[in-house]
Motif scaffolding. Structure first.
Motif, PDB file in Angstrom:
ATOM      1  N   SER A  61      -3.226   4.405  -1.179  1.00 33.66           N
ATOM      2  CA  SER A  61      -3.449   3.872  -2.323  1.00 33.66           C
ATOM      3  C   SER A  61      -3.474   2.262  -2.408  1.00 33.66           C
ATOM      4  CB  SER A  61      -2.483   4.607  -3.304  1.00 33.66           C
ATOM      5  OG  SER A  61      -2.547   4.176  -4.718  1.00 33.66           O
ATOM      6  N   VAL A  62      -4.477   1.682  -3.026  1.00 29.68           N
ATOM      7  CA  VAL A  62      -4.056   0.222  -3.158  1.00 29.68           C
ATOM      8  C   VAL A  62      -4.648  -0.154  -4.597  1.00 29.68           C
ATOM      9  CG1 VAL A  62      -4.361  -0.360  -0.903  1.00 29.68           C
ATOM     10  CG2 VAL A  62      -6.415  -0.187  -2.362  1.00 29.68           C
ATOM     11  N   PRO A  63      -4.494  -1.019  -5.162  1.00 34.07           N
ATOM     12  CA  PRO A  63      -5.088  -1.552  -6.589  1.00 34.07           C
ATOM     13  C   PRO A  63      -6.420  -1.697  -6.415  1.00 34.07           C
ATOM     14  CG  PRO A  63      -3.095  -2.773  -6.035  1.00 34.07           C
ATOM     15  CD  PRO A  63      -3.445  -2.242  -5.171  1.00 34.07           C
ATOM     16  N   GLY A  64      -6.942  -1.527  -7.326  1.00 33.30           N
ATOM     17  CA  GLY A  64      -8.585  -1.734  -7.289  1.00 33.30           C
ATOM     18  C   GLY A  64      -9.226  -3.138  -7.130  1.00 33.30           C
ATOM     19  N   LEU A  65      -8.583  -4.101  -7.678  1.00 29.55           N
ATOM     20  CA  LEU A  65      -8.464  -5.566  -7.384  1.00 29.55           C
ATOM     21  C   LEU A  65      -8.435  -5.945  -5.915  1.00 29.55           C
ATOM     22  CD1 LEU A  65      -9.539  -7.987  -9.500  1.00 29.55           C
ATOM     23  CD2 LEU A  65      -7.258  -8.660  -9.639  1.00 29.55           C
ATOM     24  N   ALA A  66      -7.696  -5.538  -5.205  1.00 30.36           N
ATOM     25  CA  ALA A  66      -7.673  -5.707  -3.765  1.00 30.36           C
ATOM     26  C   ALA A  66      -8.953  -5.463  -3.043  1.00 30.36           C
ATOM     27  CB  ALA A  66      -6.625  -4.844  -3.103  1.00 30.36           C
ATOM     28  N   ALA A 117       0.835  -1.271   0.182  1.00 30.50           N
ATOM     29  CA  ALA A 117      -0.061   0.025  -0.091  1.00 30.50           C
ATOM     30  C   ALA A 117       0.915   1.198   0.218  1.00 30.50           C
ATOM     31  CB  ALA A 117      -1.023  -0.039   1.387  1.00 30.50           C
ATOM     32  N   GLU A 118       0.495   2.306  -0.906  1.00 32.01           N
ATOM     33  CA  GLU A 118       1.249   3.466  -0.848  1.00 32.01           C
ATOM     34  C   GLU A 118       0.369   4.825  -0.358  1.00 32.01           C
ATOM     35  OE1 GLU A 118       2.449   3.900  -4.768  1.00 32.01           O
ATOM     36  OE2 GLU A 118       3.660   1.942  -4.872  1.00 32.01           O
ATOM     37  N   GLU A 119       1.479   5.695   0.025  1.00 32.66           N
ATOM     38  CA  GLU A 119       0.854   7.090   0.559  1.00 32.66           C
ATOM     39  C   GLU A 119       0.425   7.605  -0.700  1.00 32.66           C
ATOM     40  OE1 GLU A 119       2.432  10.828   3.234  1.00 32.66           O
ATOM     41  OE2 GLU A 119       3.826   9.195   2.502  1.00 32.66           O
ATOM     42  N   ALA A 120      -0.774   8.331  -0.523  1.00 32.14           N
ATOM     43  CA  ALA A 120      -1.439   9.111  -1.477  1.00 32.14           C
ATOM     44  C   ALA A 120      -2.423  10.216  -1.030  1.00 32.14           C
ATOM     45  CB  ALA A 120      -2.402   8.106  -2.026  1.00 32.14           C
ATOM     46  N   SER A 121      -2.886  11.147  -1.736  1.00 27.81           N
ATOM     47  CA  SER A 121      -3.628  12.011  -1.079  1.00 27.81           C
ATOM     48  C   SER A 121      -4.941  12.376  -1.780  1.00 27.81           C
ATOM     49  CB  SER A 121      -2.900  13.388  -1.056  1.00 27.81           C
ATOM     50  OG  SER A 121      -2.459  13.453  -2.503  1.00 27.81           O
ATOM     51  N   VAL A 122      -6.186  12.758  -1.047  1.00 31.67           N
ATOM     52  CA  VAL A 122      -7.358  12.828  -1.651  1.00 31.67           C
ATOM     53  C   VAL A 122      -7.483  14.293  -2.164  1.00 31.67           C
ATOM     54  CG1 VAL A 122      -9.886  12.538  -1.352  1.00 31.67           C
ATOM     55  CG2 VAL A 122      -8.155  10.998  -0.202  1.00 31.67           C
ATOM     56  N   GLY A 123      -7.355  14.668  -3.298  1.00 33.91           N
ATOM     57  CA  GLY A 123      -7.503  16.008  -3.794  1.00 33.91           C
ATOM     58  C   GLY A 123      -8.754  16.096  -4.652  1.00 33.91           C
ATOM     59  N   ARG A 124      -8.990  17.131  -5.005  1.00 33.76           N
ATOM     60  CA  ARG A 124     -10.030  17.754  -6.008  1.00 33.76           C
ATOM     61  C   ARG A 124      -9.590  17.766  -7.317  1.00 33.76           C
ATOM     62  NH1 ARG A 124     -14.442  22.636  -5.189  1.00 33.76           N
ATOM     63  NH2 ARG A 124     -15.583  22.363  -6.936  1.00 33.76           N
ATOM     64  N   THR A 125     -10.191  17.027  -8.262  1.00 34.61           N
ATOM     65  CA  THR A 125      -9.879  17.198  -9.539  1.00 34.61           C
ATOM     66  C   THR A 125     -10.884  18.151 -10.216  1.00 34.61           C
ATOM     67  OG1 THR A 125      -9.067  14.868  -9.494  1.00 34.61           O
ATOM     68  CG2 THR A 125      -9.286  15.617 -11.646  1.00 34.61           C
ATOM     69  N   LEU A 126     -10.119  18.804 -10.959  1.00 35.37           N
ATOM     70  CA  LEU A 126     -10.819  19.876 -12.100  1.00 35.37           C
ATOM     71  C   LEU A 126     -10.750  19.564 -13.558  1.00 35.37           C
ATOM     72  CD1 LEU A 126     -10.046  23.096 -10.020  1.00 35.37           C
ATOM     73  CD2 LEU A 126     -12.198  21.890  -9.621  1.00 35.37           C
ATOM     74  N   ASP A 127     -11.620  19.373 -14.190  1.00 39.26           N
ATOM     75  CA  ASP A 127     -11.800  19.086 -15.568  1.00 39.26           C
ATOM     76  C   ASP A 127     -12.246  20.289 -16.181  1.00 39.26           C
ATOM     77  OD1 ASP A 127     -10.492  16.543 -15.395  1.00 39.26           O
ATOM     78  OD2 ASP A 127     -12.103  15.670 -14.663  1.00 39.26           O
ATOM     79  N   VAL A 128     -11.461  21.067 -16.986  1.00 40.07           N
ATOM     80  CA  VAL A 128     -12.014  22.200 -17.634  1.00 40.07           C
ATOM     81  C   VAL A 128     -11.393  22.309 -19.178  1.00 40.07           C
ATOM     82  CG1 VAL A 128     -12.449  23.543 -15.724  1.00 40.07           C
ATOM     83  CG2 VAL A 128      -9.904  23.539 -16.572  1.00 40.07           C
ATOM     84  N   ILE A 129     -11.921  23.365 -19.896  1.00 42.23           N
ATOM     85  CA  ILE A 129     -11.487  23.733 -21.178  1.00 42.23           C
ATOM     86  C   ILE A 129     -10.433  24.873 -21.036  1.00 42.23           C
ATOM     87  CG2 ILE A 129     -11.922  24.327 -23.407  1.00 42.23           C
ATOM     88  CD1 ILE A 129     -12.464  21.575 -22.827  1.00 42.23           C
ATOM     89  N   GLY A 130      -9.394  24.852 -21.776  1.00 42.56           N
ATOM     90  CA  GLY A 130      -8.174  25.824 -21.696  1.00 42.56           C
ATOM     91  C   GLY A 130      -7.885  26.238 -23.103  1.00 42.56           C
TER      92      GLY A 130
END
Length: 387
Positions: free
Chosen positions: A292-297, A59-72
């Motif tokens: 962070s873990v693989p989805g299959l776990a 298992a790896e260290e990760a962070s829960v961030g807010r993802t923004l998807d926009v047009i530039g």
């Protein structure tokens, strides 16, 4: 009554086979059980008496961030429309649209004969006026010339000096040079054309880097900071993405759109990004810490999601988790899992509490295993078969 010989032979054969089978069964029951063949409660702990075949990942260290998807929209790092500062006939054009030019290169030249004549005249008059002013200054010291005469000579010298600088500047205006390294744009001007001061000649763009401008909702202002990673790809195609960093954030929210303007800079030495193109932009803030873990776990039962991790005694332990975020084949979780814990990511449905698990895998092997899961497409299904 005498029995036939064939019947007697068959009966004897049956007795021999039955005795052999009975001996085998008695031997198996009487022998000590093999640890690797024990049942679910035995030392082996595997289903049907065998240790389950599983793969482990850290298992790896990760962070829960807010993802923004926009047009530039992209623009060159530096861009300028080159215009003529003078009026006259064009005598030289060195503009090849799309070609790279260096700072100081002459792109266009106007007829400069008149300006050269004025410069030569000023150059001829300058040393005479300077010498005259110095001579009258010396004469004034000896009272051989008046202060008025010395002042007049000095003023004439300074006037001719200004005429010399003006002639040099006028000559420089007859040539349009590249103000910086870049790529030259289109032009319709040819030798013999007549240009007026202010007429546009061409454009010049420094495309070594591309700045993508985009806007985010005012509510997401705290989700973006200087230096944050940004990815961008052409919005109208499935081409590759480019990675850049946030380099500028506007100081105020647009009162009409209630959005905040952001600029991200991308290296463009390969010229893959073009100024003026529209890009699909995505960026994720750092956010709160997670694992962070693989989805299959991830496994599920009536109590919710969980993973199998390797305990201190080397056996499987259930670790309840809560799913925070999914990104492709990776799941971000919180719960009874810490970074560095060895997690079962392949074969989780065959594991039970107390089963022995393989030893620690290296971080490199773990990442390669997780990458293999993602490549096969199985990691996207984060809900494997639970109890």
């Amino acid at each position: 009554m005498k029995l036939p010989g064939s019947l007697v032979a068959g009966a004897l054969a049956g007795l021999v086979i039955g005795a052999g089978a009975t001996a085998v069964v008695l031997t198996m029951r009487g022998g000590a059980p093999d640890a690797s063949m024990a049942g679910p409660g035995g030392p082996g702990g595997g289903r049907g008496g065998f240790m389950p075949a599983v793969s482990m990942v850290a298992a790896e260290e990760a962070s829960v961030g807010r993802t923004l998807d926009v047009i530039g929209e992209g623009r060159a790092l530096k861009s300028v429309a080159l215009t003529s500062e003078a009026t006259g006939n064009v005598v030289e054009v060195n503009i090849a649209p799309g070609a790279k030019v260096s700072e100081g290169d002459v792109l266009l030249r106007l007829d400069e004969r008149q300006q050269r004549i004025a410069l030569e005249r000023a150059r001829a008059q300058y040393p005479i006026a300077k010498e005259n002013a110095e001579r009258y200054a010396d004469l004034k010291e000896t009272e051989a010339a008046s202060a008025l005469e010395a002042e007049a000579a000095y003023n004439e010298y300074k006037t001719i000096e200004a005429d010399l600088r003006a002639a040099q500047y006028a000559l420089q205006q007859r040539a349009i040079r590249a103000p910086f390294d870049g790529v030259i744009g289109l032009t319709e001007i040819e030798a013999g054309d007549y240009l007026r001061a202010g007429d546009q000649v061409t454009t010049l763009d420094d495309t070594s880097s591309i700045v993508v401008e985009f806007a985010i909702p005012q509510e997401a202002a705290r989700a973006v900071e200087i230096g944050q990673k940004v990815t961008a790809g052409l919005a109208s195609s499935g081409g590759g993405t480019h990675e850049g960093r946030v380099t500028a954030i506007d100081s105020r929210v647009n009162p009409e759109t209630r959005t905040l303007k952001i600029e991200a800079t991308f290296d463009n030495e390969d010229g893959a990004m073009l100024p003026g193109a529209v890009f699909a932009v995505s960026t994720t803030s750092k956010g709160e810490p997670a694992v962070s873990v693989p989805g299959l776990a991830i496994q599920w039962d009536r109590n919710g999601p969980y993973v199998w991790k390797r305990g201190e005694d080397g056996r499987a332990e259930r670790a309840d988790v809560s799913i925070i975020q999914r990104t492709d084949n990776i799941v971000l979780v919180r719960g009874a899992v810490e970074p560095g814990d060895m997690i079962v990511w392949e074969g989780s449905d065959r594991v039970r509490a107390g089963f022995p698990l393989p030893g620690d895998a290296s971080q490199e092997d773990a990442r390669e295993g997780a990458a293999a899961v993602g490549a096969s497409g199985t990691g996207a299904a984060a809900g494997g078969g639970g109890d």
